[in-house]
Motif scaffolding. Structure first.
Motif, PDB file in Angstrom:
ATOM      1  N   LEU A  58       0.871  -1.172   0.000  1.00 11.83           N
ATOM      2  CA  LEU A  58       0.000   0.000   0.000  1.00 11.83           C
ATOM      3  C   LEU A  58       0.913   1.228   0.000  1.00 11.83           C
ATOM      4  O   LEU A  58       1.746   1.376   0.878  1.00 11.83           O
ATOM      5  CB  LEU A  58      -0.897  -0.023   1.231  1.00 11.83           C
ATOM      6  N   MET A  59       0.755   2.094  -0.994  1.00  5.80           N
ATOM      7  CA  MET A  59       1.667   3.217  -1.206  1.00  5.80           C
ATOM      8  C   MET A  59       0.926   4.550  -1.042  1.00  5.80           C
ATOM      9  O   MET A  59      -0.218   4.688  -1.496  1.00  5.80           O
ATOM     10  CB  MET A  59       2.279   3.112  -2.604  1.00  5.80           C
ATOM     11  N   VAL A  60       1.600   5.520  -0.396  1.00 10.08           N
ATOM     12  CA  VAL A  60       0.979   6.820  -0.127  1.00 10.08           C
ATOM     13  C   VAL A  60       1.937   7.939  -0.541  1.00 10.08           C
ATOM     14  O   VAL A  60       3.072   8.008  -0.051  1.00 10.08           O
ATOM     15  CB  VAL A  60       0.632   6.981   1.368  1.00 10.08           C
ATOM     16  N   HIS A  61       1.479   8.824  -1.391  1.00  9.43           N
ATOM     17  CA  HIS A  61       2.324   9.926  -1.860  1.00  9.43           C
ATOM     18  C   HIS A  61       2.389  11.052  -0.837  1.00  9.43           C
ATOM     19  O   HIS A  61       1.561  11.176   0.065  1.00  9.43           O
ATOM     20  CB  HIS A  61       1.805  10.467  -3.196  1.00  9.43           C
ATOM     21  N   ARG A 131       0.210 -10.184   4.421  1.00 13.74           N
ATOM     22  CA  ARG A 131       1.449  -9.607   4.956  1.00 13.74           C
ATOM     23  C   ARG A 131       1.639  -8.234   4.318  1.00 13.74           C
ATOM     24  O   ARG A 131       2.657  -7.942   3.697  1.00 13.74           O
ATOM     25  CB  ARG A 131       2.615 -10.539   4.636  1.00 13.74           C
ATOM     26  N   LEU A 132       0.661  -7.378   4.500  1.00 14.77           N
ATOM     27  CA  LEU A 132       0.609  -6.103   3.803  1.00 14.77           C
ATOM     28  C   LEU A 132       1.639  -5.123   4.362  1.00 14.77           C
ATOM     29  O   LEU A 132       1.722  -4.909   5.572  1.00 14.77           O
ATOM     30  CB  LEU A 132      -0.793  -5.508   3.914  1.00 14.77           C
ATOM     31  N   VAL A 133       2.393  -4.503   3.455  1.00 14.19           N
ATOM     32  CA  VAL A 133       3.381  -3.493   3.822  1.00 14.19           C
ATOM     33  C   VAL A 133       2.901  -2.141   3.299  1.00 14.19           C
ATOM     34  O   VAL A 133       2.502  -2.025   2.132  1.00 14.19           O
ATOM     35  CB  VAL A 133       4.764  -3.825   3.238  1.00 14.19           C
ATOM     36  N   ALA A 134       2.943  -1.119   4.140  1.00 16.95           N
ATOM     37  CA  ALA A 134       2.621   0.245   3.720  1.00 16.95           C
ATOM     38  C   ALA A 134       3.914   1.035   3.590  1.00 16.95           C
ATOM     39  O   ALA A 134       4.810   0.922   4.432  1.00 16.95           O
ATOM     40  CB  ALA A 134       1.693   0.919   4.722  1.00 16.95           C
ATOM     41  N   THR A 135       3.991   1.826   2.544  1.00 17.22           N
ATOM     42  CA  THR A 135       5.134   2.727   2.377  1.00 17.22           C
ATOM     43  C   THR A 135       4.623   4.072   1.906  1.00 17.22           C
ATOM     44  O   THR A 135       3.632   4.161   1.166  1.00 17.22           O
ATOM     45  CB  THR A 135       6.172   2.155   1.390  1.00 17.22           C
ATOM     46  N   GLY A 136       5.270   5.135   2.362  1.00 13.98           N
ATOM     47  CA  GLY A 136       4.860   6.471   1.962  1.00 13.98           C
ATOM     48  C   GLY A 136       6.037   7.421   1.999  1.00 13.98           C
ATOM     49  O   GLY A 136       6.994   7.219   2.750  1.00 13.98           O
ATOM     50  N   HIS A 137       5.942   8.453   1.174  1.00 15.14           N
ATOM     51  CA  HIS A 137       7.023   9.429   1.042  1.00 15.14           C
ATOM     52  C   HIS A 137       6.599  10.752   1.665  1.00 15.14           C
ATOM     53  O   HIS A 137       5.504  11.267   1.387  1.00 15.14           O
ATOM     54  CB  HIS A 137       7.336   9.642  -0.448  1.00 15.14           C
ATOM     55  N   SER A 138       7.453  11.316   2.523  1.00 12.45           N
ATOM     56  CA  SER A 138       7.242  12.648   3.077  1.00 12.45           C
ATOM     57  C   SER A 138       5.925  12.676   3.874  1.00 12.45           C
ATOM     58  O   SER A 138       5.770  11.906   4.816  1.00 12.45           O
ATOM     59  CB  SER A 138       7.278  13.672   1.945  1.00 12.45           C
ATOM     60  N   ALA A 139       4.979  13.521   3.503  1.00 19.80           N
ATOM     61  CA  ALA A 139       3.679  13.502   4.168  1.00 19.80           C
ATOM     62  C   ALA A 139       3.021  12.135   4.056  1.00 19.80           C
ATOM     63  O   ALA A 139       2.269  11.716   4.943  1.00 19.80           O
ATOM     64  CB  ALA A 139       2.769  14.571   3.578  1.00 19.80           C
ATOM     65  N   GLY A 140       3.300  11.428   2.966  1.00 22.74           N
ATOM     66  CA  GLY A 140       2.772  10.077   2.808  1.00 22.74           C
ATOM     67  C   GLY A 140       3.389   9.088   3.775  1.00 22.74           C
ATOM     68  O   GLY A 140       2.765   8.079   4.122  1.00 22.74           O
ATOM     69  N   GLY A 141       4.624   9.362   4.233  1.00 23.89           N
ATOM     70  CA  GLY A 141       5.209   8.537   5.279  1.00 23.89           C
ATOM     71  C   GLY A 141       4.409   8.643   6.566  1.00 23.89           C
ATOM     72  O   GLY A 141       4.180   7.647   7.267  1.00 23.89           O
ATOM     73  N   LEU A 143       1.182   9.379   6.697  1.00 22.87           N
ATOM     74  CA  LEU A 143      -0.105   8.717   6.500  1.00 22.87           C
ATOM     75  C   LEU A 143       0.036   7.198   6.486  1.00 22.87           C
ATOM     76  O   LEU A 143      -0.854   6.486   6.969  1.00 22.87           O
ATOM     77  CB  LEU A 143      -0.761   9.216   5.215  1.00 22.87           C
ATOM     78  N   ALA A 144       1.144   6.675   5.951  1.00 28.26           N
ATOM     79  CA  ALA A 144       1.357   5.229   5.973  1.00 28.26           C
ATOM     80  C   ALA A 144       1.447   4.723   7.409  1.00 28.26           C
ATOM     81  O   ALA A 144       0.848   3.699   7.770  1.00 28.26           O
ATOM     82  CB  ALA A 144       2.617   4.873   5.185  1.00 28.26           C
ATOM     83  N   LEU A 145       2.199   5.437   8.258  1.00 28.58           N
ATOM     84  CA  LEU A 145       2.296   5.058   9.662  1.00 28.58           C
ATOM     85  C   LEU A 145       0.956   5.240  10.377  1.00 28.58           C
ATOM     86  O   LEU A 145       0.555   4.410  11.208  1.00 28.58           O
ATOM     87  CB  LEU A 145       3.383   5.886  10.345  1.00 28.58           C
ATOM     88  N   TRP A 146       0.249   6.312  10.049  1.00 34.37           N
ATOM     89  CA  TRP A 146      -1.059   6.550  10.662  1.00 34.37           C
ATOM     90  C   TRP A 146      -2.032   5.433  10.306  1.00 34.37           C
ATOM     91  O   TRP A 146      -2.801   4.966  11.168  1.00 34.37           O
ATOM     92  CB  TRP A 146      -1.607   7.913  10.219  1.00 34.37           C
ATOM     93  N   LEU A 147      -1.990   4.972   9.067  1.00 35.55           N
ATOM     94  CA  LEU A 147      -2.874   3.867   8.670  1.00 35.55           C
ATOM     95  C   LEU A 147      -2.583   2.617   9.489  1.00 35.55           C
ATOM     96  O   LEU A 147      -3.502   1.876   9.862  1.00 35.55           O
ATOM     97  CB  LEU A 147      -2.720   3.584   7.174  1.00 35.55           C
ATOM     98  N   ALA A 148      -1.312   2.377   9.776  1.00 37.32           N
ATOM     99  CA  ALA A 148      -0.966   1.226  10.610  1.00 37.32           C
ATOM    100  C   ALA A 148      -1.468   1.403  12.034  1.00 37.32           C
ATOM    101  O   ALA A 148      -1.731   0.414  12.740  1.00 37.32           O
ATOM    102  CB  ALA A 148       0.543   1.022  10.604  1.00 37.32           C
ATOM    103  N   GLY A 149      -1.602   2.657  12.469  1.00 35.49           N
ATOM    104  CA  GLY A 149      -2.054   2.941  13.828  1.00 35.49           C
ATOM    105  C   GLY A 149      -3.544   3.074  13.996  1.00 35.49           C
ATOM    106  O   GLY A 149      -4.015   3.327  15.126  1.00 35.49           O
ATOM    107  N   ILE A 167      -2.347  -3.567   8.674  1.00 35.56           N
ATOM    108  CA  ILE A 167      -1.055  -3.352   8.020  1.00 35.56           C
ATOM    109  C   ILE A 167      -0.005  -4.012   8.900  1.00 35.56           C
ATOM    110  O   ILE A 167      -0.011  -3.861  10.124  1.00 35.56           O
ATOM    111  CB  ILE A 167      -0.791  -1.853   7.831  1.00 35.56           C
ATOM    112  N   HIS A 168       0.919  -4.731   8.261  1.00 30.90           N
ATOM    113  CA  HIS A 168       1.821  -5.596   9.014  1.00 30.90           C
ATOM    114  C   HIS A 168       3.229  -5.025   9.153  1.00 30.90           C
ATOM    115  O   HIS A 168       4.010  -5.514   9.976  1.00 30.90           O
ATOM    116  CB  HIS A 168       1.855  -6.975   8.368  1.00 30.90           C
ATOM    117  N   ALA A 169       3.586  -4.027   8.362  1.00 35.00           N
ATOM    118  CA  ALA A 169       4.884  -3.359   8.464  1.00 35.00           C
ATOM    119  C   ALA A 169       4.799  -2.058   7.692  1.00 35.00           C
ATOM    120  O   ALA A 169       3.980  -1.912   6.777  1.00 35.00           O
ATOM    121  CB  ALA A 169       6.008  -4.232   7.904  1.00 35.00           C
ATOM    122  N   VAL A 170       5.665  -1.093   8.070  1.00 38.71           N
ATOM    123  CA  VAL A 170       5.680   0.211   7.398  1.00 38.71           C
ATOM    124  C   VAL A 170       7.121   0.579   7.074  1.00 38.71           C
ATOM    125  O   VAL A 170       8.020   0.413   7.913  1.00 38.71           O
ATOM    126  CB  VAL A 170       5.059   1.319   8.271  1.00 38.71           C
TER     127      VAL A 170
END
Length: 282
Positions: A58-61, A131-141, A143-149, A167-170
């Motif tokens: 799952l990717m977040v810009h 085993r879903l991994v979220a990754t995001g760049h800048s502000a998306g980083g 949001l990726a962590l927030w989605l895991a939380g 979400i299983h890892a960020v």
């Protein structure tokens, strides 16, 4: 057939600037899926070859949570790189704080709805989200962590959901996870005013450290020469999260600014891709 060599970074300090990335040919996704009526409520799906099941990211810009600065297409180059590695990418978009309905809670509600839509569409595209991994760049980083939380959102928050997508890892790429720190002068390259527009002063359900522990492994990949995100932000976030019980690692990459984090030929992206593949068990 090999790709032609890319030009050297054109920044005065030998770092990449945005045209180095944005002016090259842009790869295209396999599907675009709507999760709402707004023109920003879209997801691009990148599908690798074969029948699957496909490991999924799952990717977040980023773009300082502002639609006019960036949308999901800024991630196309690394989404394509993951597709070539055999990984499906669910690259989400959302209304920024500069759009009607954006800010609090709309920007967060969009990110949550886009993430939850993955569960609905996974069977159709044979996406493995176990085993879903979220990754995001800048502000998306952030949001990726927030989605895991999201399972840790406090009672009474309008953003709470009964069954958020697990979400299983960020892997955060130059993220700003601690909004309270980013709101303090001098702030980041995004400025401090945007944090108020994003949160409406509600940090309890928007700033990731307030949700600790997330209960998932987190890796923060940052550039040592990043002029947008202060390098202190990474360890400043990691230390209290570790104290709360989370497994958080920081990887600082030398000769790396902000753009390199989402350019597929760079050492920064090589580090991030390594962490993503490891988190997927690949």
């Amino acid at each position: 057939m090999t790709n032609p060599p890319l030009p050297a970074p054109s920044g005065p300090d030998g770092l990449m600037v945005w045209p180095d990335l944005l002016e090259r040919p842009r790869p295209q996704p396999d599907e675009t899926i709507r999760y709402g009526a707004d023109q920003m409520q879209l997801v691009d799906l990148w599908l690798p070859e074969g029948a699957g099941p496909h490991p999924t990211v799952l990717m977040v810009h980023g773009g300082c949570w502002q639609t006019e600065i960036a949308d999901r297409r800024i991630m196309n180059w690394i989404a394509d790189d993951l597709r070539k590695r055999g990984v499906a990418v669910w690259n989400i978009d959302y209304r920024g704080v500069d759009r009607d309905g954006g800010g609090y809670p709309g920007t967060f509600a969009d990110a949550a709805a886009a993430a939850d839509a993955l569960r609905a569409h996974a069977p159709r595209f044979n996406l493995d989200i176990s085993r879903l991994v979220a990754t995001g760049h800048s502000a998306g980083g952030h949001l990726a962590l927030w989605l895991a939380g999201r399972p840790r959102l406090p009672e009474g928050s309008p953003l709470r959901a009964a069954d958020p997508l697990p979400i299983h890892a960020v892997v955060s790429l130059g993220g700003l996870p601690d909004l309270e720190e980013a709101a303090r002068p001098p702030g980041s390259g995004c400025g401090t005013e945007v944090i108020g527009r994003l949160t409406g002063g509600n940090f309890a359900d928007t700033s990731v450290p307030r949700l600790a522990p997330l209960g998932v492994p987190q890796v923060l990949v940052n550039g040592l020469q990043d002029r947008i995100i202060p390098t202190a932000y990474a360890e400043g976030y990691a230390a209290p999260m570790r104290a709360a019980g989370d497994a958080v690692r920081v990887r600082m990459v030398d000769r790396t600014g902000h753009v390199e984090l989402i350019a597929p030929e760079t050492a920064a992206w090589a580090a991030a891709a390594e962490e993503i593949m490891k988190a997927l068990g690949r």
